[in-house]
Design a protein around this motif. Structure first.
Motif, PDB file in Angstrom:
ATOM      1  N   TYR A   1       0.802  -1.218   0.000  1.00  0.00           N
ATOM      2  CA  TYR A   1       0.000   0.000   0.000  1.00  0.00           C
ATOM      3  C   TYR A   1       0.836   1.271   0.000  1.00  0.00           C
ATOM      4  CZ  TYR A   1      -3.427  -3.471   1.326  1.00  0.00           C
ATOM      5  OH  TYR A   1      -4.206  -4.578   1.359  1.00  0.00           O
ATOM      6  N   GLY A   2       2.053   1.217   0.489  1.00  0.00           N
ATOM      7  CA  GLY A   2       2.894   2.399   0.564  1.00  0.00           C
ATOM      8  C   GLY A   2       2.462   3.333   1.681  1.00  0.00           C
ATOM      9  N   ILE A   3       3.087   4.477   1.759  1.00  0.00           N
ATOM     10  CA  ILE A   3       2.783   5.471   2.783  1.00  0.00           C
ATOM     11  C   ILE A   3       2.437   6.772   2.084  1.00  0.00           C
ATOM     12  CG2 ILE A   3       3.740   6.843   4.670  1.00  0.00           C
ATOM     13  CD1 ILE A   3       5.501   4.447   5.344  1.00  0.00           C
ATOM     14  N   VAL A   4       1.321   7.375   2.452  1.00  0.00           N
ATOM     15  CA  VAL A   4       0.905   8.663   1.919  1.00  0.00           C
ATOM     16  C   VAL A   4       0.577   9.557   3.099  1.00  0.00           C
ATOM     17  CG1 VAL A   4      -0.807   9.886   0.527  1.00  0.00           C
ATOM     18  CG2 VAL A   4      -0.032   7.637  -0.181  1.00  0.00           C
ATOM     19  N   LEU A   5       1.128  10.757   3.121  1.00  0.00           N
ATOM     20  CA  LEU A   5       0.829  11.694   4.193  1.00  0.00           C
ATOM     21  C   LEU A   5      -0.475  12.407   3.887  1.00  0.00           C
ATOM     22  CD1 LEU A   5       4.348  13.188   4.846  1.00  0.00           C
ATOM     23  CD2 LEU A   5       3.193  11.362   6.054  1.00  0.00           C
ATOM     24  N   SER A   6      -1.317  12.547   4.900  1.00  0.00           N
ATOM     25  CA  SER A   6      -2.627  13.161   4.723  1.00  0.00           C
ATOM     26  C   SER A   6      -2.908  14.107   5.879  1.00  0.00           C
ATOM     27  CB  SER A   6      -3.697  12.070   4.676  1.00  0.00           C
ATOM     28  OG  SER A   6      -4.976  12.650   4.634  1.00  0.00           O
ATOM     29  N   SER A   7      -3.597  15.196   5.583  1.00  0.00           N
ATOM     30  CA  SER A   7      -3.931  16.163   6.625  1.00  0.00           C
ATOM     31  C   SER A   7      -5.348  15.978   7.149  1.00  0.00           C
ATOM     32  CB  SER A   7      -3.772  17.587   6.090  1.00  0.00           C
ATOM     33  OG  SER A   7      -4.678  17.808   5.030  1.00  0.00           O
ATOM     34  N   ASP A   8      -6.119  15.085   6.530  1.00  0.00           N
ATOM     35  CA  ASP A   8      -7.514  14.903   6.906  1.00  0.00           C
ATOM     36  C   ASP A   8      -7.815  13.425   7.051  1.00  0.00           C
ATOM     37  OD1 ASP A   8     -10.711  15.983   5.482  1.00  0.00           O
ATOM     38  OD2 ASP A   8     -10.200  15.064   7.384  1.00  0.00           O
ATOM     39  N   GLU A   9      -8.018  12.963   8.287  1.00  0.00           N
ATOM     40  CA  GLU A   9      -8.270  11.549   8.534  1.00  0.00           C
ATOM     41  C   GLU A   9      -9.719  11.158   8.292  1.00  0.00           C
ATOM     42  OE1 GLU A   9      -6.881  10.554  12.412  1.00  0.00           O
ATOM     43  OE2 GLU A   9      -4.953  11.497  12.090  1.00  0.00           O
ATOM     44  N   LYS A  10     -10.618  12.121   8.144  1.00  0.00           N
ATOM     45  CA  LYS A  10     -12.046  11.842   8.016  1.00  0.00           C
ATOM     46  C   LYS A  10     -12.426  11.325   6.640  1.00  0.00           C
ATOM     47  CE  LYS A  10     -12.982  15.419  11.352  1.00  0.00           C
ATOM     48  NZ  LYS A  10     -13.421  16.777  11.533  1.00  0.00           N
ATOM     49  N   LYS A  11     -11.679  11.719   5.623  1.00  0.00           N
ATOM     50  CA  LYS A  11     -11.981  11.318   4.257  1.00  0.00           C
ATOM     51  C   LYS A  11     -11.013  10.227   3.830  1.00  0.00           C
ATOM     52  CE  LYS A  11     -13.413  15.973   3.022  1.00  0.00           C
ATOM     53  NZ  LYS A  11     -13.093  17.135   2.215  1.00  0.00           N
ATOM     54  N   LEU A  12     -11.485   9.342   2.980  1.00  0.00           N
ATOM     55  CA  LEU A  12     -10.643   8.228   2.536  1.00  0.00           C
ATOM     56  C   LEU A  12      -9.430   8.719   1.754  1.00  0.00           C
ATOM     57  CD1 LEU A  12     -10.245   5.191   2.411  1.00  0.00           C
ATOM     58  CD2 LEU A  12     -11.668   5.151   0.359  1.00  0.00           C
ATOM     59  N   PHE A  13      -9.654   9.614   0.780  1.00  0.00           N
ATOM     60  CA  PHE A  13      -8.541  10.119  -0.026  1.00  0.00           C
ATOM     61  C   PHE A  13      -8.369  11.625   0.074  1.00  0.00           C
ATOM     62  CE2 PHE A  13      -9.867   6.189  -2.226  1.00  0.00           C
ATOM     63  CZ  PHE A  13      -8.688   5.486  -2.097  1.00  0.00           C
ATOM     64  N   GLY A  14      -9.096  12.284   0.947  1.00  0.00           N
ATOM     65  CA  GLY A  14      -9.019  13.740   1.084  1.00  0.00           C
ATOM     66  C   GLY A  14      -7.778  14.188   1.816  1.00  0.00           C
ATOM     67  N   GLY A  15      -7.295  15.350   1.478  1.00  0.00           N
ATOM     68  CA  GLY A  15      -6.169  15.950   2.173  1.00  0.00           C
ATOM     69  C   GLY A  15      -4.823  15.325   1.892  1.00  0.00           C
ATOM     70  N   ARG A  16      -4.709  14.556   0.825  1.00  0.00           N
ATOM     71  CA  ARG A  16      -3.429  13.914   0.522  1.00  0.00           C
ATOM     72  C   ARG A  16      -2.364  14.950   0.186  1.00  0.00           C
ATOM     73  NH1 ARG A  16      -3.329   8.249  -2.357  1.00  0.00           N
ATOM     74  NH2 ARG A  16      -4.498   7.131  -0.783  1.00  0.00           N
ATOM     75  N   MET A  17      -1.216  14.802   0.813  1.00  0.00           N
ATOM     76  CA  MET A  17      -0.108  15.714   0.579  1.00  0.00           C
ATOM     77  C   MET A  17       0.985  15.078  -0.261  1.00  0.00           C
ATOM     78  SD  MET A  17       0.229  17.622   4.217  1.00  0.00           S
ATOM     79  CE  MET A  17       0.012  16.191   5.245  1.00  0.00           C
ATOM     80  N   GLY A  18       0.944  13.781  -0.429  1.00  0.00           N
ATOM     81  CA  GLY A  18       1.934  13.107  -1.265  1.00  0.00           C
ATOM     82  C   GLY A  18       2.718  12.059  -0.510  1.00  0.00           C
ATOM     83  N   LYS A  19       3.651  11.451  -1.229  1.00  0.00           N
ATOM     84  CA  LYS A  19       4.482  10.402  -0.648  1.00  0.00           C
ATOM     85  C   LYS A  19       5.751  11.015  -0.061  1.00  0.00           C
ATOM     86  CE  LYS A  19       2.955   6.835  -3.809  1.00  0.00           C
ATOM     87  NZ  LYS A  19       3.370   5.848  -4.805  1.00  0.00           N
TER      88      LYS A  19
END
Length: 66
Positions: free
Chosen positions: A24-42
């Motif tokens: 699955y890899g690691i993706v940094l996100s600023s929003d835990e409420k949405k599945l793919f929202g707030g993605r900042m990148g790898k």
């Protein structure tokens, strides 16, 4: 060029983080409420060849400014 915070040597940049046992890899996100929202990148990794210090960083910081 990144300098090691421990010994001051030039670090080997642009390495990746690999997670054993999952693809699955690691993706940094600023929003835990949405599945793919707030993605900042790898995240990228820099490694010091002298002392082994590891630094995790974001290559594209523009998304952090939003």
């Amino acid at each position: 060029m990144r300098k090691c915070i421990r010994c001051g040597s030039e670090m080997k940049e642009d390495c990746a983080i690999k997670v054993e046992g999952a693809g699955y890899g690691i993706v940094l996100s600023s929003d835990e409420k949405k599945l793919f929202g707030g993605r900042m990148g790898k995240p990228k990794v820099a490694i010091c060849p002298e002392c082994g210090e590891v630094s995790i960083y974001m290559e594209d910081v523009e998304k952090l400014k939003d």
